[in-house]
Design a protein around this motif. Sequence first.
Motif, PDB file in Angstrom:
ATOM      1  N   ASN A 109      -1.640  -6.615  -3.132  1.00  0.00           N
ATOM      2  CA  ASN A 109      -2.608  -6.261  -2.418  1.00  0.00           C
ATOM      3  C   ASN A 109      -2.283  -5.499  -1.057  1.00  0.00           C
ATOM      4  O   ASN A 109      -2.794  -4.533  -0.646  1.00  0.00           O
ATOM      5  CB  ASN A 109      -3.397  -7.572  -2.039  1.00  0.00           C
ATOM      6  N   ASP A 110      -0.940  -6.267  -0.306  1.00  0.00           N
ATOM      7  CA  ASP A 110      -0.456  -5.618   0.793  1.00  0.00           C
ATOM      8  C   ASP A 110      -0.104  -3.968   0.468  1.00  0.00           C
ATOM      9  O   ASP A 110      -0.229  -3.204   1.130  1.00  0.00           O
ATOM     10  CB  ASP A 110       0.607  -6.484   1.121  1.00  0.00           C
ATOM     11  N   SER A 131      -2.783  -1.723   0.358  1.00  0.00           N
ATOM     12  CA  SER A 131      -3.159  -1.433   1.658  1.00  0.00           C
ATOM     13  C   SER A 131      -2.266  -0.426   2.313  1.00  0.00           C
ATOM     14  O   SER A 131      -2.782   0.446   3.184  1.00  0.00           O
ATOM     15  CB  SER A 131      -3.364  -2.761   2.447  1.00  0.00           C
ATOM     16  N   THR A 132      -1.057  -0.533   2.176  1.00  0.00           N
ATOM     17  CA  THR A 132      -0.074   0.228   2.814  1.00  0.00           C
ATOM     18  C   THR A 132       0.015   1.661   2.305  1.00  0.00           C
ATOM     19  O   THR A 132      -0.161   2.793   2.907  1.00  0.00           O
ATOM     20  CB  THR A 132       1.314  -0.444   2.716  1.00  0.00           C
ATOM     21  N   SER A 156      -2.613   2.983   0.930  1.00  0.00           N
ATOM     22  CA  SER A 156      -3.999   3.400   1.399  1.00  0.00           C
ATOM     23  C   SER A 156      -3.660   4.015   2.838  1.00  0.00           C
ATOM     24  O   SER A 156      -4.338   5.295   2.993  1.00  0.00           O
ATOM     25  CB  SER A 156      -5.067   2.360   1.414  1.00  0.00           C
ATOM     26  N   MET A 157      -3.312   3.252   3.980  1.00  0.00           N
ATOM     27  CA  MET A 157      -3.196   3.889   4.888  1.00  0.00           C
ATOM     28  C   MET A 157      -1.815   5.006   5.040  1.00  0.00           C
ATOM     29  O   MET A 157      -2.437   5.913   5.933  1.00  0.00           O
ATOM     30  CB  MET A 157      -2.377   2.681   5.730  1.00  0.00           C
ATOM     31  N   ASP A 207     -10.103   6.621  -0.766  1.00  0.00           N
ATOM     32  CA  ASP A 207     -10.573   5.293  -0.481  1.00  0.00           C
ATOM     33  C   ASP A 207     -11.637   4.688  -1.402  1.00  0.00           C
ATOM     34  O   ASP A 207     -11.501   3.541  -1.632  1.00  0.00           O
ATOM     35  CB  ASP A 207     -11.637   5.709   0.952  1.00  0.00           C
ATOM     36  N   CYS A 210      -9.128   3.118  -4.026  1.00  0.00           N
ATOM     37  CA  CYS A 210      -8.345   1.985  -3.234  1.00  0.00           C
ATOM     38  C   CYS A 210      -9.388   0.688  -2.953  1.00  0.00           C
ATOM     39  O   CYS A 210      -9.127  -0.453  -3.279  1.00  0.00           O
ATOM     40  CB  CYS A 210      -7.607   2.170  -2.030  1.00  0.00           C
ATOM     41  N   SER A 211     -10.386   1.041  -2.636  1.00  0.00           N
ATOM     42  CA  SER A 211     -11.394   0.129  -2.269  1.00  0.00           C
ATOM     43  C   SER A 211     -11.881  -0.808  -3.410  1.00  0.00           C
ATOM     44  O   SER A 211     -12.053  -1.890  -3.599  1.00  0.00           O
ATOM     45  CB  SER A 211     -12.718   0.678  -1.553  1.00  0.00           C
ATOM     46  N   LEU A 244      -9.157  -2.872  -4.551  1.00  0.00           N
ATOM     47  CA  LEU A 244      -8.921  -4.100  -3.445  1.00  0.00           C
ATOM     48  C   LEU A 244     -10.116  -5.198  -3.895  1.00  0.00           C
ATOM     49  O   LEU A 244      -9.678  -6.111  -3.690  1.00  0.00           O
ATOM     50  CB  LEU A 244      -8.778  -3.368  -2.187  1.00  0.00           C
ATOM     51  N   ASN A 273      -9.383  -8.725  -4.420  1.00  0.00           N
ATOM     52  CA  ASN A 273      -9.918  -9.832  -3.516  1.00  0.00           C
ATOM     53  C   ASN A 273     -11.058 -10.650  -3.908  1.00  0.00           C
ATOM     54  O   ASN A 273     -10.840 -12.066  -3.887  1.00  0.00           O
ATOM     55  CB  ASN A 273     -10.816  -9.186  -2.486  1.00  0.00           C
TER      56      ASN A 273
END
Length: 562
Positions: free
Chosen positions: A45-46, A49-50, A52-53, A526, A529-530, A533, A537
Amino acid sequence: MAEAGTGFLEQLKSCIVWSWTYLWTVWFFIVLFLVYILRVPLKINDNLSTVSMFLNTLTPKFYVALTGTSSLISGLILIFEWWYFRKYGTSFIEQVSVSHLRPLLGGVDNNSSNNSNSSNGDSDSNRQSVSECKVWRNPLNLFRGAEYNRYTWVTGREPLTYYDMNLSAQDHQTFFTCDSDHLRPADAIMQKAWRERNPQARISAAHEALEINECATAYILLAEEEATTIAEAEKLFKQALKAGDGCYRRSQQLQHHGSQYEAQHRRDTNVLVYIKRRLAMCARRLGRTREAVKMMRDLMKEFPLLSMFNIHENLLEALLELQAYADVQAVLAKYDDISLPKSATICYTAALLKARAVSDKFSPEAASRRGLSTAEMNAVEAIHRAVEFNPHVPKYLLEMKSLILPPEHILKRGDSEAIAYAFFHLAHWKRVEGALNLLHCTWEGTFRMIPYPLEKGHLFYPYPVCTETADRELLPSFHEVSVYPKKELPFFILFTAGLCSFTAMLALLTHQFPELMGVFAKAMIDIFCSAELRDWNCQSIFMRVEDELEIPPAPPSQHFQN
């Protein structure tokens, strides 16, 4: 017991092979399962997120560079694939996949099992296919010094390929040498001369052999390669005939004294037949056609078993020049037999004779109104038969494709045979009024009768797939090889062409509209990735709820109910 043990080993081997064939799918699911189990320690997950950023911070210049580089690489792959397909007739990626990757993935060649279970008919068709792809000596081959070299002097092009000349060197060593040549100095020199690659070295060796003795094979080499005119070649062949006839008569008396003398007599017979045949061809080139016909007939009567030289094809061409069509029909009646190998000369000459009977009055408009008569139907069927045997010939006879000098070797049913036939027989078709018009109106109908020529033929065996490769070796590089049937473009060429076009379009749009394409790319990232995620989640939330409440795991449907 031994048979039972062998059968058990074969079954065990087949089971192992079958398991390895599908083992990669098992490994794939195992990897997915491990990733799912280790999702928390691996911090998936982390990491998502990385990533995606990081992707959100990229500028439009990055996307321009990315799509431009992708387009360039796919374009280079496309160019290489197209060049490889034009040269070798197959896709490089497909060939590497079949040759190297398929065995690693467990692909098995089942030829051994298929061959053991094949029927006699399949075996006969396979043998016929192999024989059809055999390279044959061109019975109407030109003189290297007087004709091929003259073409090179005028145009600067080499009409013969290295592969073709190498085959001729092998033929000369087979026909003109024997194991006892080392006992005679002149023949020993010529044995080495036939192996020389340099033409000047061969000619020098022939002169050296003539200084020792009157050597028939030395005269043959000089007539073929040093003589610059047909008249000079004929003079040298007459000298070779004088020397070769004496050697033949001496070896004929000693042929039963042992295997060594028998081999020498066989060699002398080949030399004598070759000399007489080339003398007949010299007479034909110099316009003495009746003399050439007489020499060929005498040669066929004296040596009826030597069919490897295909002298009857030389005779057919000379008789057509004399317009002796009754004699041509008599020769065809003997050699156009189902048990004998066919050639373009035999099939197309038979079609020419049948077309000659109706071609002067043939009209496609009248034939479409009243239908074909019996004679016209026979002529059309003969043309279809000839076109099925060699579909490359009509384009040369109808002058839809330019002719080149024929090679010294031909491949039956290939482009090389079509060139060799049309080079000498085009004038005979033009001489018969309306023959080319009838051919033009009817030859393409053959392909409707055999829509899948590689799998099934109509009057002959299926068309061999090896003709294109062999013809590319036999014919010079400046000639565009005729290919039948036309091959469709491989999948990887179409794929790389689409990939190159798509990435080039993306690069252009990104360069012209950087802000709009940047927004579009970030939106797609987005969304992707969303979604990922959200799935991770949801799964982690359900796991934490189950741990806190100590509720036993329930089916997926019960999770949604709770």
